[in-house]
Write an enzyme that holds these catalytic residues in place. Structure first.
Site, mmCIF file in Angstrom:
data_model
loop_
_atom_site.group_PDB
_atom_site.id
_atom_site.type_symbol
_atom_site.label_atom_id
_atom_site.label_comp_id
_atom_site.label_asym_id
_atom_site.label_seq_id
_atom_site.Cartn_x
_atom_site.Cartn_y
_atom_site.Cartn_z
ATOM 1 N N ASN A 334 0.653 -0.713 -0.757
ATOM 2 C CA ASN A 334 0.019 0.353 -0.298
ATOM 3 C C ASN A 334 1.145 1.395 -0.264
ATOM 4 O OD1 ASN A 334 -2.040 -1.481 0.494
ATOM 5 N ND2 ASN A 334 -2.857 -0.950 3.260
ATOM 6 N N TYR A 336 0.777 5.656 0.385
ATOM 7 C CA TYR A 336 0.358 6.559 -0.551
ATOM 8 C C TYR A 336 1.055 7.752 -0.739
ATOM 9 C CZ TYR A 336 -3.867 4.149 0.279
ATOM 10 O OH TYR A 336 -4.791 3.607 0.374
#
Length: 490
Positions: A334, A336
């Site tokens: 993940n 970001y």
């Protein structure tokens, strides 16, 4: 996707990669390697997996329907002051009742796979013991709908919503949590294994351990640094136990078993020894703790030192972790943002990263999302290259990537979100660049399919490529959703 796993100790490689980070920050490497030509899905292999992602508590709703038991996020969100505006996931976006509509949306977009999480307390209301037949029916219905639409179900066992009944028994601070989770994994595999071949054990265990047990920003809201390391240790033991349980239950040759980590680059803000040391400490807690535990069955020396400092070393059984080690078929990433770390003289450890002293977060320059995160796709390429170097041969999948921006609904009902479109395009380009450098990235899942409950931020931060009206629950594909559909069709 099966491959042999070869591990290299990340603690010995880290500073070499920080050298690369500084080169990139200084502009000696292009942060937009494919921006000069049109990016198309055809630039990727035909078997590259394109998908969208959600999580149970964030989208399902129906919090007290269908035999579901309460989770720690029900308790936490119902506690005054814990979430923005007192928002809860009671209704979320009603995916429980509207999953057929949501699958149809994904089919229209042309995605290959849907990453969702299973609500532990919907499947086993008390966390252990009797199975809830209505929960089984819901997840089998969801998965069958996906399969019928030609969409691959990609199931995550744990996305932070521990059954409250288990939290009442000390949750992840209880060493029995390892066995509870393995039992749950076996139940999920037995009930859904004929429909689901892609399984992730945990989503972002850093959040469960450190936001949930040190910073107190997430459920269960504990604020004890030592406890956060104990929770992290039990989560890692639980991961290995669950991999073993999944492998031993209804085993299939095409099963793909892994874990999903939020691997955030920790880059020194300035090229000075103090900033480099601070960044290394944050990297140890954010990344290397989990990577070393997953691949080597151990912890970085710095982390072991932090455990001793907080007086919990007697609760950390390193021999048990080494013996529990199970290989995985992929690592989910993940991504970001980048954490820009600077030395702050005299500063106590930051609660989300207990241990490293005199470390602080610097505000990144340039564009920020609504979360206050910098838009820096070069960090994704950097992290993927780091993983390919430290763990050669392990397939990588981007399981979450997206951005929160303030969306406005126009008078005609449309939602134009050009910043999100550009964010997605640039990060997919960064993956393309990593693949050009030989990194085995095999899939990408946009976060998120739907605007949803964003944990302590409630409904104030919107990541979806599909807008959801909070009153009517009407779904409207945003410009970003249309862009993703057109990109996948290219």
């Amino acid at each position: 996707m099966k491959s042999a796993m070869v591990a290299v100790s990340s603690s010995q490689v880290y500073f070499a990669w920080n050298d690369l980070s500084r080169v990139q920050k200084q502009g000696d490497m292009s942060p937009e390697p494919v921006s000069k030509h049109s990016l198309r899905s055809s630039n990727f292999p035909t078997d590259f997996l394109w998908g969208a992602a959600t999580a149970a508590y964030q989208v399902e709703g129906a919090w007290n329907e269908g035999g579901r038991g309460p989770s720690i996020w029900d308790t936490f969100s119902h506690t005054p002051g814990k979430t923005f505006n007192g928002d809860t996931g009671d209704d979320a976006v009603d995916h429980y009742h509207r999953f057929k509509e949501d699958v149809a949306l994904m089919s229209e977009m042309g995605v290959d796979a849907y990453r969702f999480s299973i609500s532990w307390s919907r499947l086993i209301p008390e966390g252990t013991g009797p199975i809830n037949p209505e929960g089984v029916v819901f997840y089998r219905s969801l998965c069958s709908e996906l399969v019928d639409a030609g969409i691959i179900p990609n199931a995550t066992l744990y996305h932070w919503d521990l059954p409250q009944a288990l939290q009442d028994r000390s949750g992840w601070l209880n060493e029995d949590s390892v066995e509870w989770f393995a039992e749950y994994a076996a139940v999920a595999k037995k009930q859904l294994g004929d429909l689901v071949q892609m399984w992730s054990t945990l989503n972002e265990p850093w959040c469960s351990a450190f936001l949930g047990h040190s910073a107190g920003e997430h459920a269960p809201g504990v604020t004890n640094s030592g406890s956060s390391f104990v929770a992290a240790h039990h989560l890692m033991l639980a991961h290995h136990a669950a991999i073993r349980a999944l492998r031993d239950t209804e085993s299939r040759d095409d099963d793909q078993l892994g874990i999903v980590l939020n691997l955030i680059p920790a880059w020194p803000e300035n090229d000075i020894p103090e900033d480099r040391a601070a960044a290394s400490g944050v990297d140890a807690v954010q990344n290397r703790l989990f990577l070393d535990a997953v691949f080597d069955g151990t912890y970085p020396e710095e982390v072991i030192g932090y455990m001793k400092r907080y007086g919990v070393e007697d609760r950390i059984d390193l021999d048990r972790l080494a013996e529990a080690l199970e290989p995985i078929d992929y690592i989910g990433v993940n991504y970001y943002n980048i954490n820009h770390i600077e030395h702050v003289s005299g500063a106590d450890p930051m609660p989300p990263w207990p241990g490293p002293e005199e470390a602080g977060l610097a505000t990144p320059s340039g564009e920020l999302t609504e979360m206050g995160w910098g838009v820096e796709p070069v960090g994704l390429t950097w992290m993927l290259e780091r993983l390919a170097t430290e763990y050669p041969g392990i397939p990588l999948l981007i399981m979450e990537n997206g951005a929160a921006y303030p969306d406005a609904v126009a008078s005609d009902g449309t939602v134009d979100d050009p910043k999100r479109v550009e964010y997605l395009r640039r990060h997919i380009a960064a993956i393309h660049d990593a693949r050009d450098r030989g990194v085995p990235v095999q899939g990408y899942f946009v976060w998120s399919l739907l605007d949803n409950f964003e944990w302590s931020h409630g409904y104030s931060k919107l990541f979806g490529i599909v807008h959801v009206d909070r009153t009517t629950m009407k779904r409207t594909m945003k410009t970003s959703g249309h862009w993703y559909r057109e990109f996948l069709a290219s």
